[in-house]
Design an enzyme around this catalytic site. Structure first.
Site, short mmCIF file in Angstrom:
data_model
loop_
_atom_site.label_atom_id
_atom_site.label_comp_id
_atom_site.label_asym_id
_atom_site.label_seq_id
_atom_site.Cartn_x
_atom_site.Cartn_y
_atom_site.Cartn_z
CD GLU A 185 5.25 -1.67 3.22
OE1 GLU A 185 4.75 -2.43 4.07
OE2 GLU A 185 4.95 -0.47 3.12
CD GLU A 260 2.12 1.74 1.19
OE1 GLU A 260 2.24 0.77 0.41
OE2 GLU A 260 1.83 1.62 2.40
#
Length: 641
Positions: A185, A260
């Site tokens: 991320e 995810e």
């Protein structure tokens, strides 16, 4: 249903079809048919251990219960039967619920037995030899950044570090890693991705694919204009896409994953969310794999995102664990379709809420998964597996094998209600695994002691200590001929390349977050001439908020002073003075907190008293250091009221 249109009665080449309608003579029908072609390859459903320390307490369970938990997660045709296990490549830094240790604390250090992800991957492989393994860094040890908080300054260093983890998995544990990620991320770096691909290839790891960028879809736009980048990336992985894909990602022609997803409290609301995601990530976004964060909620519940796993195992001291409803929602897909199966083109939404997908193995088997999370069907199949999430009386039906379908004249009626999941399949191997109920839940023991006297520990972490900044490992102190040969040592000496807001101090917490009145003691050993250590009670925060943790912190320093503070940062001073503490000498600290007052002892004698503590009123016990420095701890003891 006498008014079924003739066209809907034509079976496709598998001899199987789906024909749903809303009422007996409704005009809307859904046909599952492979004559118009097949869709994308199904790549599997997975769980994510890490990001961070989300499986921390699992290793401290008694082996019999731990094995049962692992069976519910990974054993084929038993529970969730996961196809994929994704793990964090530990980076010595806070990554949501704690830190996970790196295999290289410094550039001259290599240890492929730290932490528990190696063990977890081996346990998953033991149960399912075909499980797909993925590694992804959240953070990096400080030396990788060469003094900066950025891993891309020297891409060769970072690539070699990551590839060493892949090689170590094989050499030391016999594990073949299938995919590797970039930086969770965070911004991707085109040069680094191409260097990583080259480094993998030069190491003979051409079969290890790169997933990028474990964030948003932006990398797909860059791939369309950069052939080298496009060639380096095998899978475009995105987090929490809301079941939608952008057109640029589709144009690349690459495999698309929700690498995810979920991150929801594991009650029935979470299970319903998970059911929608599993179907609609493909229906809406053509994503062929979905990975749950997290695999198992096995960390203190009062840390960030408590119980956001597929199941819960947060009490190793009692043995209690809970097989939550998302486990059985997962099984509706994982037990009846395997990686390598193919989606049919005829997938979609139901007019009155819900969705359906259909998959085939190409050898005559068909599986259809229907979710109505917000309808009569005609089907020509055999087995039915059913779940009903009952939000009114909480009497759920989870993954039940109900009466096989009896086909009459080529069709039959199946009545669906809201908040249901059906799997309709030719596959006959489905099974709902069951073990006897685990022990009842119980709070953390009020009296706790650990002397860390373990000569050959199975894991590097001491039981139930949850590192929040820094890494605390079992240590054999060969320089001490006395009672402190086996200790717990803080080993991170340089600030990592961080993912979250790590504290400037190191800290590991333990116990019950509801503790109010307690006495904590520990032997401490300062190794740094400018160093210091602390003992704490009522620590109120951890995870990504650890930097702002409040509590009662009792510090002693190598310069012969002490300090009592209301915060981990050491700014809100409650008391201070001379202690006589020195580097290289063992000292015993005792901290007692009762009501609004705290008291401290050093080596069995009172050092300070009646420090006023108005907030917080409860929290964990903890130990830690003043900076990223070596320090040792021994004979940790808690006595709580």
């Amino acid at each position: 249903c006498d008014n079924v249109p003739e066209s809907a009665m034509i079976a496709h080449s598998l001899g199987l079809f789906l024909l749903p309608c809303i009422c007996l003579c409704a005009a809307e029908y859904y046909l599952v048919d492979d004559r118009i072609g097949l869709g994308r390859r199904f790549d599997g459903i997975g769980g994510l251990s890490g990001g961070g320390a989300t499986s921390r307490l699992l290793i401290n369970y008694n082996e019999s219960y731990r094995s049962q938990i692992l069976d519910y997660l990974f054993k084929p045709n038993f529970g969730a039967s996961l196809h994929i296990l994704k793990v964090e490549i530990g980076g010595d830094a806070q990554t949501t619920d704690g830190t996970e240790p790196s295999h290289m604390h410094n550039e001259n250090d290599e240890n492929y037995f730290r932490g528990y992800e190696w063990w977890l991957m081996k346990e998953a492989k033991k149960r399912n030899p075909d499980i797909i393994l993925i590694g992804l860094p959240w953070a990096f040890p400080g030396w990788v950044g060469q003094g900066s908080n950025w891993p891309y300054t020297f891409p060769n260093i970072t690539a070699n570090y990551v590839v060493s983890w892949v090689i170590g998995a094989k050499q030391h544990h016999g594990l073949d890693i299938n995919y590797i990620g970039i930086w969770n991320e965070k911004d991707y770096n085109v040069k680094y991705i191409t260097v990583l691909r080259d480094t993998l290839d030069r190491a003979g790891l051409t079969g290890v694919g790169i997933i990028a960028a474990d964030g948003n879809w932006d990398i797909s736009k860059a791939m369309l204009g950069d052939s080298y980048l496009n060639d380096a990336v095998e899978v475009i992985g995105v987090h929490y896409p809301g079941t939608m894909t952008i057109k640029e990602a589709m144009i690349t022609g690459k495999v698309l994953w929700s690498s995810e997803d979920y991150s929801t409290f594991n009650n029935n609301i979470g299970a319903g969310c998970w059911a929608r995601i599993l179907n609609q990530n493909y229906v809406n976004g053509r994503m062929t794999s979905t990975i749950s964060w997290n695999l198992i909620a096995s960390y203190y519940e009062d840390l960030s995102f408590g119980r956001d796993g597929l199941m819960t195992a947060e009490e190793p001291w009692s043995g209690n664990y809970v097989v939550e409803s998302p486990i059985w929602i997962t099984a509706h897909t994982t037990q009846f379709a395997q990686p390598g199966w193919t989606y049919l083109q005829t997938v979609g939404h139901l007019k009155h809420g819900g969705s359906y997908v259909a998959l085939t193995d190409g050898n005559g088997n068909l599986t259809i998964i229907i979710e109505t999370m917000v309808v009569r069907f005609y089907l020509f199949v055999l087995q039915q597996w059913y779940s009903k999430l009952n939000f009114m009386n909480k009497k759920d039906t989870l993954f039940q094998n109900i009466t096989p379908i009896k086909v009459s004249n080529g069709y039959f009626t199946l009545q669906l209600d809201v908040d249901e999941v059906y799997t309709i399949t030719t596959v006959t191997s489905g099974h709902k695994g069951l073990y006897p109920d685990p022990p009842e839940a119980a709070p953390f023991p009020k009296k706790y002691f650990d002397d860390f006297n373990v000569s050959n520990p199975p894991f590097s972490e001491a039981p139930c200590f949850a590192d929040q900044t820094g890494v605390f490992e079992y240590f054999r102190n060969l320089t001490d001929p006395g009672p402190h040969v086996y200790t717990l040592r803080q080993v991170v000496t340089q600030r990592p390349v961080t993912w979250a807001y790590d504290a400037d101090q190191t800290i590991t917490v333990i116990g019950d977050h509801t503790w109010q009145n307690l006495s904590v003691s520990c032997d401490v050993y300062i190794e740094n001439e400018n160093g210091g250590v602390f003992l704490a009670a009522r620590v109120d925060q951890g995870g990504e908020s650890v930097k702002s943790a409040m509590g009662v912190f009792y510090w002693v320093f190598a310069n012969g002073t002490y300090k009592v503070t209301n915060d981990l940062g050491g700014e809100k001073v409650l008391a201070e003075g001379l202690s006589g503490t020195r580097v290289g000498i063992w000292h015993t600290l005792t901290l007692t907190v009762k009501g609004y007052f705290a008291f401290g002892m050093l080596n069995g004698y009172p050092l300070w008293k009646n420090a006023v503590v108005l907030q917080p009123l409860n929290g964990w016990a903890a130990i830690g250091t003043n900076s990223f420095e070596y320090a040792q701890f021994d004979n940790f003891k808690v006595d709580a009221d």
